[in-house]
Design a protein around this motif. Structure first.
Motif, PDB file in Angstrom:
ATOM      1  N   TRP A  17       0.754  -1.188  -0.102  1.00  0.00           N
ATOM      2  CA  TRP A  17      -0.080   0.047  -0.039  1.00  0.00           C
ATOM      3  C   TRP A  17       0.581   1.237   0.258  1.00  0.00           C
ATOM      4  O   TRP A  17       0.583   2.084  -0.835  1.00  0.00           O
ATOM      5  N   LEU A  18       1.838   1.357   0.866  1.00  0.00           N
ATOM      6  CA  LEU A  18       2.795   2.505   0.822  1.00  0.00           C
ATOM      7  C   LEU A  18       3.404   2.884  -0.446  1.00  0.00           C
ATOM      8  O   LEU A  18       3.490   3.833  -0.922  1.00  0.00           O
ATOM      9  N   LEU A  19       3.844   1.653  -0.992  1.00  0.00           N
ATOM     10  CA  LEU A  19       4.575   1.977  -2.245  1.00  0.00           C
ATOM     11  C   LEU A  19       3.599   2.449  -3.597  1.00  0.00           C
ATOM     12  O   LEU A  19       3.968   3.285  -4.327  1.00  0.00           O
ATOM     13  N   GLU A  20       2.192   1.857  -3.450  1.00  0.00           N
ATOM     14  CA  GLU A  20       1.348   2.339  -4.455  1.00  0.00           C
ATOM     15  C   GLU A  20       1.013   3.844  -3.873  1.00  0.00           C
ATOM     16  O   GLU A  20       0.812   4.519  -4.944  1.00  0.00           O
ATOM     17  N   GLU A  21       1.104   4.344  -2.707  1.00  0.00           N
ATOM     18  CA  GLU A  21       0.522   5.752  -2.376  1.00  0.00           C
ATOM     19  C   GLU A  21       1.611   6.506  -2.974  1.00  0.00           C
ATOM     20  O   GLU A  21       1.450   7.523  -3.505  1.00  0.00           O
ATOM     21  N   LEU A  22       2.875   5.991  -3.020  1.00  0.00           N
ATOM     22  CA  LEU A  22       4.414   6.688  -3.364  1.00  0.00           C
ATOM     23  C   LEU A  22       4.300   6.699  -4.917  1.00  0.00           C
ATOM     24  O   LEU A  22       5.358   7.395  -5.728  1.00  0.00           O
ATOM     25  N   GLN A  23       3.562   5.803  -5.497  1.00  0.00           N
ATOM     26  CA  GLN A  23       3.493   5.328  -6.992  1.00  0.00           C
ATOM     27  C   GLN A  23       5.187   4.991  -7.248  1.00  0.00           C
ATOM     28  O   GLN A  23       5.653   5.173  -8.538  1.00  0.00           O
ATOM     29  N   ALA A  24       5.616   4.157  -6.483  1.00  0.00           N
ATOM     30  CA  ALA A  24       7.167   3.675  -6.553  1.00  0.00           C
ATOM     31  C   ALA A  24       7.017   2.483  -7.249  1.00  0.00           C
ATOM     32  O   ALA A  24       6.377   1.508  -6.712  1.00  0.00           O
ATOM     33  N   PRO A  25       8.063   2.232  -8.136  1.00  0.00           N
ATOM     34  CA  PRO A  25       7.949   0.865  -8.957  1.00  0.00           C
ATOM     35  C   PRO A  25       8.617  -0.186  -7.816  1.00  0.00           C
ATOM     36  O   PRO A  25       9.388  -0.029  -7.043  1.00  0.00           O
ATOM     37  N   TYR A  26       7.965  -1.458  -7.923  1.00  0.00           N
ATOM     38  CA  TYR A  26       8.503  -2.405  -7.190  1.00  0.00           C
ATOM     39  C   TYR A  26       7.952  -3.783  -7.744  1.00  0.00           C
ATOM     40  O   TYR A  26       7.263  -3.612  -8.344  1.00  0.00           O
ATOM     41  N   GLU A  27       8.647  -4.753  -7.341  1.00  0.00           N
ATOM     42  CA  GLU A  27       8.157  -6.141  -7.808  1.00  0.00           C
ATOM     43  C   GLU A  27       7.763  -7.107  -6.476  1.00  0.00           C
ATOM     44  O   GLU A  27       7.961  -6.437  -5.241  1.00  0.00           O
ATOM     45  N   ILE A  28       7.273  -8.078  -6.743  1.00  0.00           N
ATOM     46  CA  ILE A  28       6.436  -8.968  -5.534  1.00  0.00           C
ATOM     47  C   ILE A  28       7.198 -10.381  -5.676  1.00  0.00           C
ATOM     48  O   ILE A  28       6.974 -10.844  -6.854  1.00  0.00           O
ATOM     49  N   VAL A  29       7.690 -10.738  -4.853  1.00  0.00           N
ATOM     50  CA  VAL A  29       7.905 -12.338  -4.723  1.00  0.00           C
ATOM     51  C   VAL A  29       6.924 -12.738  -3.912  1.00  0.00           C
ATOM     52  O   VAL A  29       6.725 -12.448  -2.658  1.00  0.00           O
ATOM     53  N   PHE A  30       6.067 -13.790  -4.137  1.00  0.00           N
ATOM     54  CA  PHE A  30       4.940 -14.279  -3.524  1.00  0.00           C
ATOM     55  C   PHE A  30       5.151 -15.527  -2.539  1.00  0.00           C
ATOM     56  O   PHE A  30       5.966 -16.432  -3.043  1.00  0.00           O
ATOM     57  N   TYR A  31       4.891 -15.660  -1.264  1.00  0.00           N
ATOM     58  CA  TYR A  31       4.924 -16.715  -0.540  1.00  0.00           C
ATOM     59  C   TYR A  31       3.695 -17.020   0.119  1.00  0.00           C
ATOM     60  O   TYR A  31       2.768 -16.040   0.467  1.00  0.00           O
ATOM     61  N   GLN A  32       3.270 -18.266   0.236  1.00  0.00           N
ATOM     62  CA  GLN A  32       2.026 -18.715   1.067  1.00  0.00           C
ATOM     63  C   GLN A  32       2.241 -19.471   2.147  1.00  0.00           C
ATOM     64  O   GLN A  32       3.246 -20.314   2.400  1.00  0.00           O
ATOM     65  N   ARG A  33       1.198 -19.274   3.176  1.00  0.00           N
ATOM     66  CA  ARG A  33       1.428 -19.842   4.443  1.00  0.00           C
ATOM     67  C   ARG A  33       1.153 -21.431   4.279  1.00  0.00           C
ATOM     68  O   ARG A  33       0.330 -21.641   3.183  1.00  0.00           O
ATOM     69  N   ASP A  34       1.705 -22.077   5.249  1.00  0.00           N
ATOM     70  CA  ASP A  34       1.319 -23.451   5.411  1.00  0.00           C
ATOM     71  C   ASP A  34      -0.210 -23.545   5.607  1.00  0.00           C
ATOM     72  O   ASP A  34      -0.656 -22.959   6.499  1.00  0.00           O
ATOM     73  N   ALA A  35      -0.945 -24.367   4.838  1.00  0.00           N
ATOM     74  CA  ALA A  35      -2.363 -24.568   4.971  1.00  0.00           C
ATOM     75  C   ALA A  35      -2.754 -25.065   6.330  1.00  0.00           C
ATOM     76  O   ALA A  35      -3.842 -24.840   6.957  1.00  0.00           O
ATOM     77  N   ARG A  36      -1.901 -26.120   6.769  1.00  0.00           N
ATOM     78  CA  ARG A  36      -2.406 -26.492   8.222  1.00  0.00           C
ATOM     79  C   ARG A  36      -1.894 -25.766   9.415  1.00  0.00           C
ATOM     80  O   ARG A  36      -2.566 -25.514  10.325  1.00  0.00           O
ATOM     81  N   THR A  37      -0.557 -25.203   9.417  1.00  0.00           N
ATOM     82  CA  THR A  37      -0.093 -24.621  10.424  1.00  0.00           C
ATOM     83  C   THR A  37      -0.296 -22.992  10.585  1.00  0.00           C
ATOM     84  O   THR A  37      -0.268 -22.250  11.430  1.00  0.00           O
ATOM     85  N   GLY A  38      -0.396 -22.418   9.268  1.00  0.00           N
ATOM     86  CA  GLY A  38      -0.708 -21.140   9.142  1.00  0.00           C
ATOM     87  C   GLY A  38       0.876 -20.295   9.218  1.00  0.00           C
ATOM     88  O   GLY A  38       1.001 -19.184   9.228  1.00  0.00           O
ATOM     89  N   LEU A  39       1.821 -20.972   9.320  1.00  0.00           N
ATOM     90  CA  LEU A  39       3.237 -20.751   9.416  1.00  0.00           C
ATOM     91  C   LEU A  39       3.712 -20.204   7.786  1.00  0.00           C
ATOM     92  O   LEU A  39       3.240 -20.694   6.947  1.00  0.00           O
ATOM     93  N   ALA A  40       4.798 -19.271   8.050  1.00  0.00           N
ATOM     94  CA  ALA A  40       5.254 -18.808   6.706  1.00  0.00           C
ATOM     95  C   ALA A  40       6.261 -20.170   6.229  1.00  0.00           C
ATOM     96  O   ALA A  40       6.796 -20.828   7.115  1.00  0.00           O
ATOM     97  N   PRO A  41       6.732 -20.050   5.107  1.00  0.00           N
ATOM     98  CA  PRO A  41       7.211 -21.291   4.202  1.00  0.00           C
ATOM     99  C   PRO A  41       8.844 -20.917   4.836  1.00  0.00           C
ATOM    100  O   PRO A  41       9.247 -19.840   4.957  1.00  0.00           O
ATOM    101  N   VAL A  42       9.595 -22.030   4.882  1.00  0.00           N
ATOM    102  CA  VAL A  42      10.864 -21.950   5.210  1.00  0.00           C
ATOM    103  C   VAL A  42      11.672 -21.029   4.104  1.00  0.00           C
ATOM    104  O   VAL A  42      12.934 -20.824   4.425  1.00  0.00           O
ATOM    105  N   GLU A  43      11.332 -20.996   2.966  1.00  0.00           N
ATOM    106  CA  GLU A  43      11.647 -20.330   1.858  1.00  0.00           C
ATOM    107  C   GLU A  43      12.258 -18.835   2.426  1.00  0.00           C
ATOM    108  O   GLU A  43      13.241 -18.124   1.511  1.00  0.00           O
ATOM    109  N   LEU A  44      11.346 -18.358   2.999  1.00  0.00           N
ATOM    110  CA  LEU A  44      11.623 -16.792   3.526  1.00  0.00           C
ATOM    111  C   LEU A  44      13.093 -16.856   4.352  1.00  0.00           C
ATOM    112  O   LEU A  44      13.545 -15.574   4.330  1.00  0.00           O
ATOM    113  N   ARG A  45      13.272 -17.961   4.937  1.00  0.00           N
ATOM    114  CA  ARG A  45      14.613 -17.666   5.703  1.00  0.00           C
ATOM    115  C   ARG A  45      15.960 -17.659   4.587  1.00  0.00           C
ATOM    116  O   ARG A  45      16.896 -17.151   5.093  1.00  0.00           O
ATOM    117  N   GLU A  46      15.854 -17.655   3.474  1.00  0.00           N
ATOM    118  CA  GLU A  46      16.852 -17.864   2.439  1.00  0.00           C
ATOM    119  C   GLU A  46      16.805 -16.339   2.121  1.00  0.00           C
ATOM    120  O   GLU A  46      17.978 -15.713   1.877  1.00  0.00           O
TER     121      GLU A  46
END
Length: 208
Positions: A17-46
């Motif tokens: 939202w902040l980046l959209e307000e500023l109209q600053a260019p950005y890219e997104i890398v998407f991560y999905q929570r574990d469907a059972r635990t709701g925790l973030a995937p281990v890939e974020l630790r990389e």
């Protein structure tokens, strides 16, 4: 260019939202929570050793923690927008809101969320949570009296940082109990940049 490492249903939505307000260019890398635990995937630790979101990268910089990320984006890409003049007294209030969101305000609401899930097991904690929620939401509601946004008539990054507090509050308490918070929540959620961030980042249960 800024890359937002974006976890679904997380506080990283406000960075988009902040980046959209500023109209600053950005890219997104998407991560999905574990469907059972709701925790973030281990890939974020990389990206960052804590494996939490939000986290952004820009070149060789890796920035974690919402307040630090917002400060970084405003300093390097804001061009003076969405913050008061740093020499003004209003700037001191702005900085307090940036730290207050995660330092004090959010914990009682997280406690409240947990007690709603487990019921009687955490009843004593629930009573303490209710007391703290009332204290903090009462404070925020009073500060918003007669104001469209936290610092006055204009949106700042303080509203972006505090938005998660307002949205989580709306999910766990009677919204009618704090009308100024509710009006503020509806106001910022109606902004085109907020809606654009949802379109890019994906739906959020709190954006209702």
């Amino acid at each position: 260019m800024i890359v937002v490492h974006h976890l679904n249903e997380s506080r990283s939505q406000r960075i988009l939202w902040l980046l959209e307000e500023l109209q600053a260019p950005y890219e997104i890398v998407f991560y999905q929570r574990d469907a059972r635990t709701g925790l973030a995937p281990v890939e974020l630790r990389e990206i960052h050793p804590l494996g939490k979101s939000p986290v952004i990268t820009e070149g060789d910089r890796v920035i974690a923690e919402s307040g630090a990320i917002i400060d970084y984006i405003i300093r390097r890409h804001g061009e003076g927008r969405l913050q008061p003049d740093p020499s003004s007294e209003l700037y001191d209030e702005y900085v307090q809101w940036l730290h207050y969101a995660e330092g004090s305000a959010i914990l009682p609401l997280v406690m409240k969320t947990l007690t709603l899930r487990v019921g009687k097991v955490l009843a004593p904690l629930g009573r303490q949570a209710d007391s703290e929620v009332a204290l903090h939401l009462g404070f925020i509601n009073e500060k918003l009296a007669g104001r469209d946004f936290l610092l006055g008539d204009e949106l700042t990054a303080a509203d972006v940082q505090m938005s998660f507090v307002g949205e989580l509050a709306g999910a766990v308490i009677d919204r009618g109990a704090y009308p100024n918070i509710e009006a503020w929540r509806r106001r910022f959620q109606a902004r085109p940049a907020y809606q654009a961030a949802l379109a890019r980042g994906g739906p959020s249960r709190l954006a209702q």
